[in-house]
Write a protein that holds these residues in place. Sequence first.
Motif, PDB file in Angstrom:
ATOM      1  N   THR A  66       0.773  -1.202   0.055  1.00 30.76           N
ATOM      2  CA  THR A  66       0.013   0.010  -0.101  1.00 30.76           C
ATOM      3  C   THR A  66       0.822   1.066   0.071  1.00 30.76           C
ATOM      4  OG1 THR A  66      -0.093  -0.124   2.392  1.00 30.76           O
ATOM      5  CG2 THR A  66      -2.146  -0.895   1.015  1.00 30.76           C
ATOM      6  N   ASP A  67       0.401   2.280  -0.789  1.00 28.81           N
ATOM      7  CA  ASP A  67       1.342   3.299  -1.133  1.00 28.81           C
ATOM      8  C   ASP A  67       0.312   4.460  -1.130  1.00 28.81           C
ATOM      9  OD1 ASP A  67       2.889   5.406  -1.930  1.00 28.81           O
ATOM     10  OD2 ASP A  67       3.970   4.501  -3.632  1.00 28.81           O
ATOM     11  N   VAL A  68      -0.122   4.986  -0.167  1.00 27.07           N
ATOM     12  CA  VAL A  68      -1.381   6.023   0.065  1.00 27.07           C
ATOM     13  C   VAL A  68      -0.733   7.223   0.418  1.00 27.07           C
ATOM     14  CG1 VAL A  68      -3.772   6.643   1.258  1.00 27.07           C
ATOM     15  CG2 VAL A  68      -2.967   4.249   0.356  1.00 27.07           C
ATOM     16  N   ASP A  69      -0.846   8.385  -0.786  1.00 25.44           N
ATOM     17  CA  ASP A  69      -0.288   9.633  -0.466  1.00 25.44           C
ATOM     18  C   ASP A  69      -1.674  10.413  -0.060  1.00 25.44           C
ATOM     19  OD1 ASP A  69       2.380   8.973  -0.667  1.00 25.44           O
ATOM     20  OD2 ASP A  69       2.262   9.332  -2.992  1.00 25.44           O
ATOM     21  N   GLN A  75      -1.655   5.550   9.734  1.00 27.60           N
ATOM     22  CA  GLN A  75      -0.966   4.110  10.068  1.00 27.60           C
ATOM     23  C   GLN A  75      -1.207   3.387   8.849  1.00 27.60           C
ATOM     24  OE1 GLN A  75      -2.413   2.434  13.865  1.00 27.60           O
ATOM     25  NE2 GLN A  75      -0.754   0.818  13.746  1.00 27.60           N
ATOM     26  N   GLY A  76      -0.295   2.523   8.527  1.00 28.92           N
ATOM     27  CA  GLY A  76      -0.343   1.610   7.450  1.00 28.92           C
ATOM     28  C   GLY A  76      -0.637   2.497   6.016  1.00 28.92           C
ATOM     29  N   ALA A  77      -0.360   3.427   5.729  1.00 32.59           N
ATOM     30  CA  ALA A  77      -0.537   4.126   4.476  1.00 32.59           C
ATOM     31  C   ALA A  77       0.678   3.747   3.587  1.00 32.59           C
ATOM     32  CB  ALA A  77      -0.579   5.740   4.547  1.00 32.59           C
ATOM     33  N   HIS A  78       1.935   3.421   4.303  1.00 32.93           N
ATOM     34  CA  HIS A  78       2.982   2.983   3.330  1.00 32.93           C
ATOM     35  C   HIS A  78       3.579   1.720   3.989  1.00 32.93           C
ATOM     36  CE1 HIS A  78       2.752   7.432   2.593  1.00 32.93           C
ATOM     37  NE2 HIS A  78       2.873   6.820   1.466  1.00 32.93           N
ATOM     38  N   ARG A  79       3.061   0.526   3.511  1.00 27.92           N
ATOM     39  CA  ARG A  79       3.125  -0.670   4.328  1.00 27.92           C
ATOM     40  C   ARG A  79       3.227  -1.848   3.249  1.00 27.92           C
ATOM     41  NH1 ARG A  79      -0.710  -2.375   9.228  1.00 27.92           N
ATOM     42  NH2 ARG A  79       0.815  -0.779  10.290  1.00 27.92           N
ATOM     43  N   PHE A  80       4.132  -2.782   3.507  1.00 25.34           N
ATOM     44  CA  PHE A  80       4.237  -4.191   2.768  1.00 25.34           C
ATOM     45  C   PHE A  80       3.865  -5.156   3.817  1.00 25.34           C
ATOM     46  CE2 PHE A  80       5.764  -7.775   1.102  1.00 25.34           C
ATOM     47  CZ  PHE A  80       5.326  -7.747  -0.535  1.00 25.34           C
ATOM     48  N   THR A 137      -1.288  -7.528  -4.772  1.00 23.19           N
ATOM     49  CA  THR A 137      -1.260  -6.430  -5.709  1.00 23.19           C
ATOM     50  C   THR A 137      -0.539  -5.210  -5.246  1.00 23.19           C
ATOM     51  OG1 THR A 137      -3.688  -6.942  -5.540  1.00 23.19           O
ATOM     52  CG2 THR A 137      -2.982  -4.731  -6.160  1.00 23.19           C
ATOM     53  N   LEU A 138       0.077  -4.428  -5.995  1.00 22.54           N
ATOM     54  CA  LEU A 138       0.703  -3.342  -5.523  1.00 22.54           C
ATOM     55  C   LEU A 138      -0.299  -2.181  -5.697  1.00 22.54           C
ATOM     56  CD1 LEU A 138       4.021  -3.790  -7.634  1.00 22.54           C
ATOM     57  CD2 LEU A 138       3.245  -4.779  -5.327  1.00 22.54           C
ATOM     58  N   PHE A 139      -0.507  -1.397  -4.813  1.00 16.70           N
ATOM     59  CA  PHE A 139      -1.801  -0.294  -4.762  1.00 16.70           C
ATOM     60  C   PHE A 139      -1.133   1.052  -4.587  1.00 16.70           C
ATOM     61  CE2 PHE A 139      -4.431   2.517  -2.581  1.00 16.70           C
ATOM     62  CZ  PHE A 139      -5.602   2.708  -3.473  1.00 16.70           C
ATOM     63  N   HIS A 140      -1.581   2.060  -5.275  1.00 12.79           N
ATOM     64  CA  HIS A 140      -1.030   3.533  -5.193  1.00 12.79           C
ATOM     65  C   HIS A 140      -2.300   4.495  -5.234  1.00 12.79           C
ATOM     66  CE1 HIS A 140       1.245   7.138  -4.904  1.00 12.79           C
ATOM     67  NE2 HIS A 140       0.949   7.536  -6.034  1.00 12.79           N
ATOM     68  N   SER A 141      -2.421   5.470  -4.203  1.00 11.32           N
ATOM     69  CA  SER A 141      -3.240   6.649  -4.528  1.00 11.32           C
ATOM     70  C   SER A 141      -2.620   7.799  -3.981  1.00 11.32           C
ATOM     71  CB  SER A 141      -4.689   6.230  -3.845  1.00 11.32           C
ATOM     72  OG  SER A 141      -4.321   6.327  -2.290  1.00 11.32           O
TER      73      SER A 141
END
Length: 263
Positions: free
Chosen positions: A52-55, A63-68, A250-254
């Motif tokens: 997860t890669d949530v900007d 918490q958890g916005a940038h996590r594997f 899955t690799l996810f970015h927002s």
Amino acid sequence: MSLPVSSSLPRWTVRAFGALGALVSLVGCGGGETKVMSLAELSDRTLTYALTDVDDEENPDAQGAHRFTVSYSVVDGPCSRFADDVTATLNGEPMTVVPGGASEVGGRGDACENSRAYFNYDPGAWSREPVSDLTVQLQDATHTVRLVLQGAKAKRSFTFQGEGTPDKLRVGQTYDFLWEPATEVPGPVSVMIMREGGRAPGTLTATQEGGKVGITIPATTPQANHLLSMEASLAGIVRECVGVASCDGTLFHSQDFVIAVVP
């Protein structure tokens, strides 16, 4: 320029992040029973990965916005729980191990919390470092599990293309954004826009050619400050999957952009 978002409306990026981060299963458990299992006993299950890669403009340090995360699938029977000697690393760095087991999430006594491990990465550091593989290793006295994802260690972004800046967009105009790393092609990109102080985001039609995404600001868009949000995901390239039945994920970015819509 800041943009307050109504707290009564769940953010669409949070919903997407929640879908990837939902690691508690409410099925497949034997009446809330927990069984301590070695990695060898779990070798017939699927290992699911989620990056997860949530900007998030409103809460960049959520918490958890940038996590594997890697988690074991839940099957019929007792809920699995890691033995105490299970360790996990990501590119040699220690991961946080969550043993799992029976859970009462959602008020149900028969729920299983997946056995899993996660690593909170530094998005700033990843953006400065070269793209490289992600290597996960889980180990106990009985067994070793190894997952290698090609080129997955990268800070993803939507980069504004062309003249001007992304903080001031004109109605009726089309603008392009590029997914980076440019070597990846994400799945369909979703784009939403919400007016400052608004309660319901609207969906914008996006055109996509590879990693290049085009959006047009509708002529009916109010001239005001808005939050423009873009998201996409893609499957990772599994180079190695050893010690489990299969590896999938899955690799996810927002990413949010605070913009002023002008005539």
